[in-house]
Design an enzyme around this catalytic site. Structure first.
Site, PDB file in Angstrom:
ATOM      1  N   THR A  13       0.818  -1.219   0.000  1.00 23.96           N
ATOM      2  CA  THR A  13       0.000   0.000   0.000  1.00 23.96           C
ATOM      3  C   THR A  13       0.847   1.262   0.000  1.00 23.96           C
ATOM      4  OG1 THR A  13      -1.859  -1.103   1.070  1.00 23.96           O
ATOM      5  CG2 THR A  13      -1.701   1.261   1.398  1.00 23.96           C
ATOM      6  N   SER A  56       1.399  -7.464  -1.008  1.00 16.73           N
ATOM      7  CA  SER A  56       2.161  -8.449  -0.237  1.00 16.73           C
ATOM      8  C   SER A  56       1.538  -9.844  -0.195  1.00 16.73           C
ATOM      9  CB  SER A  56       2.467  -7.938   1.166  1.00 16.73           C
ATOM     10  OG  SER A  56       1.344  -7.979   2.001  1.00 16.73           O
ATOM     11  N   THR A  88       1.573  -4.488   4.241  1.00 19.54           N
ATOM     12  CA  THR A  88       1.462  -4.838   5.654  1.00 19.54           C
ATOM     13  C   THR A  88       0.794  -6.191   5.894  1.00 19.54           C
ATOM     14  OG1 THR A  88      -0.660  -3.695   5.900  1.00 19.54           O
ATOM     15  CG2 THR A  88       1.346  -2.406   6.323  1.00 19.54           C
ATOM     16  N   ASP A  89       0.085  -6.714   4.875  1.00 17.43           N
ATOM     17  CA  ASP A  89      -0.663  -7.955   5.106  1.00 17.43           C
ATOM     18  C   ASP A  89       0.240  -9.104   5.551  1.00 17.43           C
ATOM     19  OD1 ASP A  89      -2.886  -6.564   4.291  1.00 17.43           O
ATOM     20  OD2 ASP A  89      -3.184  -7.673   2.427  1.00 17.43           O
TER      21      ASP A  89
HETATM   22  N1  ASP Z   1      -2.960  -5.342   0.834  1.00 21.02           N
HETATM   23  C1  ASP Z   1      -1.821  -4.488   1.109  1.00 21.02           C
HETATM   24  C2  ASP Z   1      -0.547  -5.309   1.014  1.00 21.02           C
HETATM   25  O1  ASP Z   1      -0.249  -6.037   1.917  1.00 21.02           O
HETATM   26  C3  ASP Z   1      -1.970  -3.902   2.450  1.00 21.02           C
HETATM   27  C4  ASP Z   1      -0.890  -2.975   2.882  1.00 21.02           C
HETATM   28  O2  ASP Z   1       0.144  -2.821   2.301  1.00 21.02           O
HETATM   29  O3  ASP Z   1      -1.114  -2.352   3.919  1.00 21.02           O
HETATM   30  O4  ASP Z   1       0.123  -5.213   0.020  1.00 21.02           O
END
Ligand code: ASP
Length: 326
Positions: A13, A56, A88-89
């Site tokens: 993200t 991710s 973050t995932d």
């Molecule tokens: N769906 C995103 C990822 O993990 C969420 C994020 O980056 O916060 O790529």
């Protein structure tokens, strides 16, 4: 002379902007992210690269082994610290893999953002700057891989994503963060000792199935796992490591064929080893050959077991490796 910092972007993200097809998608690379935070130039001489540009959930274990090798190669040429930018995932998994694979005292810091790069109040720039400051700080040496978001500094083995939206999504529920970034520098309130590392050069983790015990489950998935080609399995039991009485012999049969680790589906706390004596409880399951995961979550236990299984360890070697996290 300023410290030298490697910044690797894998996507997430923090790199995302609106796309023509709708929704935000990975767009920016490491160089663009670095140049959007002018204060970074005062922190370090930065070498930026973007080995991947994905959300991710699409990162693979091979990708992370590649990242570990890039970091070790950079450290060998005199780079002082590394920041890994990603979604973050899966940060709690990536960080633990890097913690297991990157040896030595130099800091590796994983960061990301909960809000897209063009969102009001985007948290990416502040997280990147804080991560860089942590990665070049002498006080961060010897702590292994760290996760920095929202000014909190977490140890890889404890950190978990705990909310789908909030910038404060990352917690270390077992003991709290190790420290906080305050007035532009990390302040540590606790230190941890590193656990043994495993070679990045020995390849990616072997496939390990991750199963969660659920009330009323009829065990058909558990019974099938050993025939599906997995090298091992992790079971997230209920509470301190418990399953339905009828599932215990199914897991025992699995453990006679492949290594099986017993973790907990509870948010935090270690699995027990010597308290409950009923069928399907931890004493029964360990007696049937399952290895307790200590306080490692199922997600993290799966990674450690997968790396151990690159050799052909006996149960004792696997149990010793997990006992470091007891
Ligand atoms: N769906 C995103 C990822 O993990 C969420 C994020 O980056 O916060 O790529």
């Amino acid at each position: 002379m300023k410290p030298r910092l490697l910044v690797l972007s894998l996507g997430g993200t923090i790199t995302m902007l609106p796309s023509d097809a709708g929704g935000i998608t990975p767009t920016l690379g490491a160089a663009e992210l670095v140049s959007s935070v002018p204060a970074l130039a005062e922190v370090a001489e930065i070498e930026a690269a973007s080995p991947f540009r994905v959300a991710s959930p699409s990162l693979t274990l091979d990708n992370l082994v590649d990242v570990a090798a890039r970091i070790e190669a950079a450290f060998a040429t005199g780079i002082d610290g590394a920041v890994v930018i990603q979604g973050t995932d899966t940060i709690e998994e990536s960080a633990f893999l890097l913690d297991l694979l990157v040896a030595g005292d130099k800091p590796v810091v994983v960061t990301g953002a909960m809000r897209g790069a063009d969102a009001p109040g985007a948290d990416g720039p502040a997280n990147l700057l804080a991560a860089a400051r942590v990665a070049v700080a002498p006080a961060s040496r010897g702590l292994g891989t760290l996760v920095v978001l929202n000014y909190d500094i977490h140890a890889a083995r404890f950190v978990q994503k705990s909310h789908t939206v909030l910038p404060s999504a990352f917690l270390s529920p077992l003991m709290g963060p190790l420290g906080t970034v305050i007035e532009g520098r990390p302040r540590y309130y606790a230190r941890i000792t590193r656990q043994p590392c495993l070679a990045a050069t020995a390849g990616p983790p072997r496939p390990v199935a991750l199963l969660r015990a659920a009330m009323g489950d009829d065990t058909r998935l558990m019974a099938a796992v050993a025939d599906l080609g997995y090298a091992g399995a992790v079971i997230e039991g209920m509470g301190a490591g418990h399953v339905h009485a009828d599932a215990a012999p199914v897991l025992g049969a699995m453990a006679r064929r492949i290594p099986v680790v017993l973790a907990s589906r509870v948010m935090t706390g270690p699995v027990f080893t010597e308290t409950y004596g009923y069928a399907g409880a931890e004493i029964d399951l360990i007696g049937r050959g399952l290895v307790p995961a200590g306080y490692l979550s199922g997600l993290k236990a799966r990674l450690l077991l997968g790396l151990l299984l690159r050799d052909s360890p006996d149960r004792g070697v696997i149990a010793d490796a997990f006992s470091c996290y007891g």
